[in-house]
Motif scaffolding. Structure first.
Motif, mmCIF file in Angstrom:
data_model
loop_
_atom_site.group_PDB
_atom_site.id
_atom_site.type_symbol
_atom_site.label_atom_id
_atom_site.label_comp_id
_atom_site.label_asym_id
_atom_site.label_seq_id
_atom_site.Cartn_x
_atom_site.Cartn_y
_atom_site.Cartn_z
ATOM 1 N N GLN A 94 0.743 -1.271 0.191
ATOM 2 C CA GLN A 94 0.098 0.011 0.060
ATOM 3 C C GLN A 94 0.822 1.411 0.032
ATOM 4 O O GLN A 94 1.988 1.312 0.676
ATOM 5 N N ALA A 95 0.291 2.130 -0.720
ATOM 6 C CA ALA A 95 1.191 3.405 -0.856
ATOM 7 C C ALA A 95 1.076 4.447 0.374
ATOM 8 O O ALA A 95 0.103 4.224 1.115
ATOM 9 N N LEU A 96 2.326 4.935 0.967
ATOM 10 C CA LEU A 96 2.317 5.714 2.126
ATOM 11 C C LEU A 96 1.693 6.962 2.039
ATOM 12 O O LEU A 96 1.310 7.615 0.742
ATOM 13 N N SER A 97 1.041 7.391 3.060
ATOM 14 C CA SER A 97 0.210 8.822 2.940
ATOM 15 C C SER A 97 1.136 9.957 2.717
ATOM 16 O O SER A 97 2.282 9.807 3.067
ATOM 17 N N ASP A 98 0.655 11.109 2.073
ATOM 18 C CA ASP A 98 1.611 12.038 2.034
ATOM 19 C C ASP A 98 1.782 12.807 3.395
ATOM 20 O O ASP A 98 1.150 13.044 4.258
ATOM 21 N N PRO A 99 3.239 12.999 3.659
ATOM 22 C CA PRO A 99 3.523 13.554 5.062
ATOM 23 C C PRO A 99 3.173 14.953 5.282
ATOM 24 O O PRO A 99 2.648 15.365 6.669
ATOM 25 N N ALA A 100 2.389 15.556 4.363
ATOM 26 C CA ALA A 100 1.706 16.986 4.572
ATOM 27 C C ALA A 100 0.437 16.793 5.372
ATOM 28 O O ALA A 100 0.124 17.438 6.004
ATOM 29 N N ASP A 101 -0.285 15.627 4.917
ATOM 30 C CA ASP A 101 -1.448 15.088 5.478
ATOM 31 C C ASP A 101 -1.205 14.512 7.108
ATOM 32 O O ASP A 101 -2.320 14.420 7.651
ATOM 33 N N GLU A 102 -0.055 14.238 7.464
ATOM 34 C CA GLU A 102 0.081 13.516 8.871
ATOM 35 C C GLU A 102 0.331 14.535 9.796
ATOM 36 O O GLU A 102 0.988 15.608 9.596
ATOM 37 N N ALA A 103 -0.061 13.994 11.024
ATOM 38 C CA ALA A 103 0.452 14.927 12.328
ATOM 39 C C ALA A 103 1.817 15.113 12.371
ATOM 40 O O ALA A 103 2.614 14.225 11.830
ATOM 41 N N GLU A 104 2.326 16.386 13.129
ATOM 42 C CA GLU A 104 3.601 16.411 13.104
ATOM 43 C C GLU A 104 4.596 15.209 13.806
ATOM 44 O O GLU A 104 5.737 15.175 13.276
ATOM 45 N N ASP A 105 4.066 14.752 15.065
ATOM 46 C CA ASP A 105 4.692 13.575 15.420
ATOM 47 C C ASP A 105 4.513 12.190 15.007
ATOM 48 O O ASP A 105 4.765 11.237 15.525
ATOM 49 N N THR A 106 3.654 12.178 13.862
ATOM 50 C CA THR A 106 3.438 10.969 13.412
ATOM 51 C C THR A 106 3.730 10.741 11.927
ATOM 52 O O THR A 106 3.474 11.558 11.121
ATOM 53 N N GLU A 107 4.139 9.546 11.458
ATOM 54 C CA GLU A 107 4.210 9.262 10.054
ATOM 55 C C GLU A 107 3.842 7.914 9.798
ATOM 56 O O GLU A 107 3.916 6.939 10.746
ATOM 57 N N SER A 108 3.770 7.343 8.431
ATOM 58 C CA SER A 108 3.554 6.103 8.241
ATOM 59 C C SER A 108 4.936 5.465 7.626
ATOM 60 O O SER A 108 5.735 6.078 7.429
ATOM 61 N N LEU A 109 4.734 4.174 7.974
ATOM 62 C CA LEU A 109 5.952 3.400 7.949
ATOM 63 C C LEU A 109 5.237 1.808 7.512
ATOM 64 O O LEU A 109 4.253 1.514 7.824
ATOM 65 N N HIS A 110 6.038 1.451 6.303
ATOM 66 C CA HIS A 110 5.686 0.108 5.907
ATOM 67 C C HIS A 110 5.841 -0.869 6.778
ATOM 68 O O HIS A 110 7.007 -1.000 7.487
ATOM 69 N N ALA A 111 4.965 -1.738 7.090
ATOM 70 C CA ALA A 111 5.021 -2.914 8.174
ATOM 71 C C ALA A 111 6.218 -3.818 7.525
ATOM 72 O O ALA A 111 6.227 -4.033 6.186
#
Length: 165
Positions: A94-111
């Motif tokens: 699955q594609a990671l979300s856009d970092p601009a749409d994430e909270a400042e202290d949260t990011e997506s990471l591939h399992a």
């Protein structure tokens, strides 16, 4: 070689795993160029959990003292590093979300079934470093150019000696 902590990220999150350890700063090779001194350790705590929607995530807390290289005087400057990051685990395809749409202290990471925790710690320390390390204004201790010139022998003196022989 030293042992590196490796976890199955999804299983770790589902089991509410916790991992507390330290990693030697000397073992974080990609960090060395920014450092004046490679002594010390980074303490970390990795905790896994699953939110109400069933999405697995990880929380990484880091802390340590680094000795960076001042970009003005090239001397040592102490830097206290503390950070907390939250990672939402996304399936590998699955594609990671856009970092601009994430909270400042949260990011997506591939399992990752073989998540290298030391590499994750190193990545977060690198991202948390200041763009330009330096002492406070006026705190650098720089020898004056005249004092430096007096300490070195002039290259012209060496030429004069060669010319005489």
């Amino acid at each position: 070689m030293f042992d590196r902590a490796v976890v199955d990220s999804v299983a770790f999150a589902r089991e509410s795993g916790e991992l507390r350890a330290t990693v030697a700063i000397a073992a974080l090779a990609r960090l060395h160029d920014a450092l004046f001194d490679q002594s010390g350790v980074i303490a970390y705590e990795l905790a896994g959990h699953v939110d109400r929607e069933g999405i697995p995530s990880l929380r990484l807390m880091l802390g340590g003292d680094l000795v960076l290289r001042c970009q003005r005087c090239l001397g040592p400057v102490r830097f206290r590093f503390d950070a907390v990051r939250n990672f939402v685990l996304i399936p590998a395809g699955q594609a990671l979300s856009d970092p601009a749409d994430e909270a400042e202290d949260t990011e997506s990471l591939h399992a990752d079934p073989n998540l290298d925790v030391t590499t994750l710690v190193e990545d977060e320390v690198i991202l948390g470093l200041p763009m330009v390390a330096g002492h406070e204004e006026g705190a650098c201790v720089v020898a004056s150019p005249k004092a430096q010139a007096d300490e070195r022998e002039s290259p012209f003196n060496a030429l004069a000696v060669l010319k005489r022989s």
